[in-house]
Design a protein around this motif. Structure first.
Motif, PDB file in Angstrom:
ATOM      1  N   CYS A  39      15.660 -45.889 -43.927  1.00 20.00           N
ATOM      2  CA  CYS A  39      14.283 -45.921 -44.436  1.00 20.00           C
ATOM      3  C   CYS A  39      14.139 -46.798 -45.676  1.00 20.00           C
ATOM      4  O   CYS A  39      13.264 -47.668 -45.740  1.00 20.00           O
ATOM      5  N   ALA A  40      15.005 -46.619 -46.682  1.00 21.81           N
ATOM      6  CA  ALA A  40      14.908 -47.420 -47.900  1.00 21.81           C
ATOM      7  C   ALA A  40      15.344 -48.852 -47.648  1.00 21.81           C
ATOM      8  O   ALA A  40      14.813 -49.801 -48.248  1.00 21.81           O
TER       9      ALA A  40
ATOM     10  N   VAL B 188      16.694 -43.865 -51.302  1.00 19.28           N
ATOM     11  CA  VAL B 188      15.306 -43.601 -51.690  1.00 19.28           C
ATOM     12  C   VAL B 188      15.196 -43.465 -53.201  1.00 19.28           C
ATOM     13  O   VAL B 188      14.330 -44.069 -53.836  1.00 19.28           O
ATOM     14  N   ARG B 189      16.086 -42.676 -53.781  1.00 19.38           N
ATOM     15  CA  ARG B 189      16.055 -42.483 -55.230  1.00 19.38           C
ATOM     16  C   ARG B 189      16.282 -43.810 -55.955  1.00 19.38           C
ATOM     17  O   ARG B 189      15.648 -44.095 -56.973  1.00 19.38           O
TER      18      ARG B 189
ATOM     19  N   GLN C 299      13.092 -45.856 -55.797  1.00  9.44           N
ATOM     20  CA  GLN C 299      12.127 -45.272 -56.729  1.00  9.44           C
ATOM     21  C   GLN C 299      12.429 -45.724 -58.163  1.00  9.44           C
ATOM     22  O   GLN C 299      11.524 -46.140 -58.898  1.00  9.44           O
TER      23      GLN C 299
ATOM     24  N   SER D  34       7.193 -42.247 -51.439  1.00 10.83           N
ATOM     25  CA  SER D  34       8.426 -41.468 -51.302  1.00 10.83           C
ATOM     26  C   SER D  34       8.057 -40.007 -51.091  1.00 10.83           C
ATOM     27  O   SER D  34       7.201 -39.468 -51.789  1.00 10.83           O
TER      28      SER D  34
ATOM     29  N   LYS E  71       9.264 -35.815 -49.961  1.00 10.93           N
ATOM     30  CA  LYS E  71      10.278 -34.767 -49.967  1.00 10.93           C
ATOM     31  C   LYS E  71      10.363 -34.191 -48.556  1.00 10.93           C
ATOM     32  O   LYS E  71       9.393 -33.654 -48.043  1.00 10.93           O
TER      33      LYS E  71
ATOM     34  N   ARG F 265      15.057 -36.950 -49.098  1.00 10.14           N
ATOM     35  CA  ARG F 265      13.917 -37.824 -49.388  1.00 10.14           C
ATOM     36  C   ARG F 265      13.744 -38.845 -48.271  1.00 10.14           C
ATOM     37  O   ARG F 265      14.682 -39.157 -47.555  1.00 10.14           O
ATOM     38  N   HIS F 266      12.537 -39.356 -48.174  1.00 12.37           N
ATOM     39  CA  HIS F 266      12.216 -40.393 -47.185  1.00 12.37           C
ATOM     40  C   HIS F 266      11.219 -41.339 -47.831  1.00 12.37           C
ATOM     41  O   HIS F 266      10.391 -40.912 -48.643  1.00 12.37           O
ATOM     42  N   VAL F 267      11.298 -42.619 -47.498  1.00 15.18           N
ATOM     43  CA  VAL F 267      10.361 -43.582 -48.074  1.00 15.18           C
ATOM     44  C   VAL F 267       9.709 -44.383 -46.957  1.00 15.18           C
ATOM     45  O   VAL F 267      10.364 -44.768 -45.978  1.00 15.18           O
TER      46      VAL F 267
END
Length: 233
Positions: A126-127, A149-150, A153, A177, A179, A187-189
């Motif tokens: 995803c990221a 993801v983090r 972000q 982003s 939860k 996490r997912h983006v």
């Protein structure tokens, strides 16, 4: 999926716990040069785990804001002042790859595929995908690409060309982003695609295939929103 390394962890222990191998962990985390040296507090990309939406709707309690007054008439992907970079809108770029498998897209030699990291597992892109779309739009540099993801972000928080907004104020092309589970790093983006029938719609690399590998799809979700990053250029 992201895993936050704890004091006393070893790469072999983490691999065993997550049913993967040390070599797979090292391939998915290029910053690790020595399997015996990992740093507590750092995020680790766990290959072979899903990192986002699959065929089952999330049961997470919704934190989606009420639709905007004009949301009912808004269409998915409508321009409406979207987050355009110097080379276009990430949403338009992402939509060109709808229904492609992430594993196949990564092997393309130009565009988004060329900017995606080939070593990322096919269930956790995803990221990787969103970062590549932002690169192609000219909104971030290659050095800001993150497969976590983090990490993405954090990179956008540090970039003066981005600001955080609420989902109700999001524009097509903004980075959202979410939860997706009880863990700190669940996490997912995705990329905000607009409002459809009063609900937010997103495009991203999602666990849609029967084997839970990812495909580029449009989706809706009631997962809690962690952040929305809008490009101000």
């Amino acid at each position: 999926m992201d895993y936050r390394i704890k004091s006393g962890d070893t790469l072999s222990q983490i691999a065993k716990t997550h049913h993967t191998s040390v070599s797979a962990l090292m391939k998915a985390n290029k910053s690790i040069k020595d399997a015996n040296v990992i740093q507590a507090g750092k995020s680790l990309n766990i290959p072979g785990k899903r990192d986002g939406f699959d065929d089952k709707p999330t049961r997470a309690r919704s934190s989606r804001p009420s639709a905007r007054p004009d949301a009912k008439s808004a269409t998915s992907g409508a321009d409406s002042g979207g987050a355009k970079g110097v080379k276009g809108n990430p949403l338009d770029i992402a939509k060109k790859h709808l229904n492609k498998n992430a594993g196949s897209l990564k092997l393309e030699k130009k565009g988004v595929g060329a900017d995606m990291d080939d070593n990322v597992g096919n269930k956790v892109n995803c990221a990787n995908f969103v970062s590549a779309c932002l690169e192609q739009a000219g909104q971030i540099k290659n050095s800001q690409h993150s497969n976590l993801v983090r990490g993405l972000q954090n990179n956008l928080d540090k970039d003066k060309n981005f600001k955080r907004v609420s989902l109700k104020d999001a524009k097509p092309g903004d980075v959202v982003s979410l939860k997706t589970g009880p863990g700190v790093d669940d996490r997912h983006v995705v990329i905000f695609a607009g409002w459809k029938n009063g609900k937010a719609e997103f495009i991203g690399s999602n666990n849609r295939n029967p084997d839970r590998t990812q495909r580029i799809t449009m989706t809706m979700s009631n997962a809690p929103v962690l952040s929305v990053h809008h490009y101000v250029g």
